[in-house]
Design an enzyme around this catalytic site. Structure first.
Site, PDB file in Angstrom:
ATOM      1  N   TYR A   1       1.633   0.846   3.905  1.00 31.16           N
ATOM      2  CA  TYR A   1       1.922   2.283   4.444  1.00 31.16           C
ATOM      3  C   TYR A   1       1.269   2.953   5.089  1.00 31.16           C
ATOM      4  CZ  TYR A   1       4.066   6.937   2.987  1.00 31.16           C
ATOM      5  OH  TYR A   1       4.807   7.712   3.044  1.00 31.16           O
TER       6      TYR A   1
ATOM      7  N   ASP B   1      -0.583  -1.043  -4.361  1.00 31.76           N
ATOM      8  CA  ASP B   1       0.524  -0.169  -4.313  1.00 31.76           C
ATOM      9  C   ASP B   1       2.273  -0.980  -4.580  1.00 31.76           C
ATOM     10  OD1 ASP B   1       2.433   1.945  -3.149  1.00 31.76           O
ATOM     11  OD2 ASP B   1       1.309   2.305  -1.569  1.00 31.76           O
TER      12      ASP B   1
ATOM     13  N   LYS C   1      10.022   6.911  -5.259  1.00 25.33           N
ATOM     14  CA  LYS C   1      10.506   6.571  -4.650  1.00 25.33           C
ATOM     15  C   LYS C   1      11.537   5.732  -5.713  1.00 25.33           C
ATOM     16  CE  LYS C   1       8.477   7.361  -0.770  1.00 25.33           C
ATOM     17  NZ  LYS C   1       7.270   6.509  -0.498  1.00 25.33           N
TER      18      LYS C   1
HETATM   19  C1  LIG Z   1       6.064   7.037   0.052  1.00 22.16           C
HETATM   20  C2  LIG Z   1       4.846   6.203  -0.047  1.00 22.16           C
HETATM   21  C3  LIG Z   1       4.265   6.893  -0.497  1.00 22.16           C
HETATM   22  C4  LIG Z   1       3.314   7.725  -0.558  1.00 22.16           C
HETATM   23  O1  LIG Z   1       4.208   8.669  -1.565  1.00 22.16           O
HETATM   24  P1  LIG Z   1       4.549  10.549  -1.157  1.00 22.16           P
HETATM   25  O2  LIG Z   1       5.466  10.157  -2.407  1.00 22.16           O
HETATM   26  O3  LIG Z   1       5.428  10.550  -0.015  1.00 22.16           O
HETATM   27  O4  LIG Z   1       3.247  10.704  -1.344  1.00 22.16           O
HETATM   28  C5  LIG Z   1       3.085   5.173  -0.493  1.00 22.16           C
HETATM   29  N1  LIG Z   1       2.451   4.130  -0.682  1.00 22.16           N
HETATM   30  C6  LIG Z   1       4.889   3.501  -0.309  1.00 22.16           C
HETATM   31  C7  LIG Z   1       5.194   1.757   0.439  1.00 22.16           C
HETATM   32  C8  LIG Z   1       5.748   4.571   0.555  1.00 22.16           C
HETATM   33  O5  LIG Z   1       6.663   4.198   0.240  1.00 22.16           O
END
Ligand SMILES: *Cc1c(COP(=O)(O)O)cnc(C)c1O
Length: 378
Positions: free
Chosen positions: A100, A172, A197
């Site tokens: 990310y 992640d 998400k």
């Molecule tokens: C959006 C996202 C993040 C960051 O998250 P936020 O809620 O925008 O701080 C981290 N990792 C992935 C894979 C993402 O899609």
């Protein structure tokens, strides 16, 4: 313990047993201050232990099959706090390539400033990780499926590698969500989420989670209280409500995404499709081993004579927007959005061409989504 099925855990985990006034859902406790005499904890939002935070911590921990969790005000709050909780100047981190953008940015900016070394792997096989091991290596950090090319890293292989060298392993898990993959149960130490998400799922919440053993979460908590990235009670409640439908939403998204990927794979105006559910995807075999569904993200390249922006403007059901994971289908060009912080050469080096489109598949009808794409391609 008899582990209940996932969809049951979505509903019952973190649910109060004795419900005030006999309502069916947990109440919202907006209080920032709580009576302390005779309580064995000081309750305060920035201590991550108010009732709404605690219920949510329990829900995500249960869904990931882990012992403990913390709820944060964003995905980056969860990621940055967890990284800093385990790293000190002089430590070295192995970072998977193409993660990310916000995480890459954090690593480049903060690690340099605080003297933490890191190496970005040039592939995703175990040998690519092992080759970068140093005497001072303390952590390995992965993200699978990756953004935006949906590349797959073998979670069990990385977890085993980390164990055998006493490294902390972090993943992640935002793209897969715990519906499709639970890395903690495969040996990963800390599982991170942008709950903005799929867990939020309706494009109206910004939140994050860190999940792991009680010991690791205690360590993260001791830093979280200092950094202060907590989430308010109202948003905790909205997120709790969203997570009750996580299983049904994401399975529908898996199904729609598979149908769209198969349609695109056979379309003459489409150059390439990236979806781990396709047999032709290089990570397919590993994905089958570690995922129970292949997720709602599909990336594809149009043949170079097609204008990607004109294509997006012709779509009527799918909306061109930045983020992902909502019940509504959205699409974007990574080169001007999530990856515009890279130079064109760096993007090409990662395999991200200007023709690439990243589609976040929603829960609309499969037929309407395929028709929308088919008509826009005409
Ligand atoms: C959006 C996202 C993040 C960051 O998250 P936020 O809620 O925008 O701080 C981290 N990792 C992935 C894979 C993402 O899609």
């Amino acid at each position: 313990m008899n582990m209940q099925d996932f969809d049951t855990r979505c509903i019952v985990s973190g649910q109060l047993e004795s419900r005030p006034n006999h309502g069916t859902v947990n109440p919202i406790y907006p209080a920032t201050t709580y009576e302390y005499i005779d309580q064995n904890a000081n309750v305060y939002p920035r201590y991550f232990n108010t009732p709404n935070q605690a219920w949510l911590n329990e829900k995500i921990a249960t869904l990931e099959g882990a012992a403990a969790a913390l709820t944060f005000g964003s995905g980056m709050a969860a990621i940055s706090t967890s990284l800093m909780a385990f790293l000190a100047p002089g430590d070295h981190v192995i970072v998977q390539n193409s993660i990310y953008g916000g995480t890459t940015n954090f690593i480049n900016k903060i690690f340099h400033k605080y003297g933490i070394e890191f190496t970005v792997t040039d592939g995703r096989d175990l040998e690519d990780f092992a080759r970068t091991l140093q005497e001072n290596t303390r952590m390995v950090y992965i993200e699978t499926p990756s953004n935006p090319l949906l590349a797959i890293t073998d979670i069990r292989a990385i977890a085993g590698f980390a164990r055998s060298h006493q490294l902390i392993s972090m993943i992640d898990n935002t793209f897969a969500s715990p519906v499709n993959q639970t890395p903690y149960t495969m040996g990963i130490d800390v599982v991170l989420h942008s709950a903005t998400k799929y867990l939020g799922g309706h494009s109206d919440i910004c939140a994050g989670f860190a999940v792991g053993s009680q010991e690791h979460i205690d360590q993260i908590w001791s830093y979280a209280k200092c950094f202060g990235g907590s989430l308010n009670a109202q948003t905790c409640h909205l997120l709790e409500r969203s997570m009750k439908t996580l299983g049904v939403r994401v399975r529908k998204q898996n199904q729609n995404a598979m149908a769209i990927a198969s349609f695109l794979e056979n379309h003459p105006k489409v150059e390439r499709v990236f979806y781990p559910g396709l047999v032709r995807h290089p990570g397919h075999e590993v994905a089958v081993r570690q995922m129970s569904g292949f997720g709602g993200m599909v990336s594809f390249e149009l043949r170079s004579m097609e204008d990607p922006f004109a294509f997006q403007q012709r779509l009527r059901v799918i909306t061109p927007t930045l983020s992902l994971g909502g019940v509504e289908s959205t699409i974007c060009s990574p080169f001007t959005t999530s990856h515009d912080y890279l130079s064109k050469a760096e993007r090409l080096n990662q395999g991200i061409r200007d023709e690439l489109l990243r589609l976040s598949v929603g829960i609309e009808s499969e037929k309407d989504l395929v028709t929308d794409i088919a008509e826009a391609l005409q």
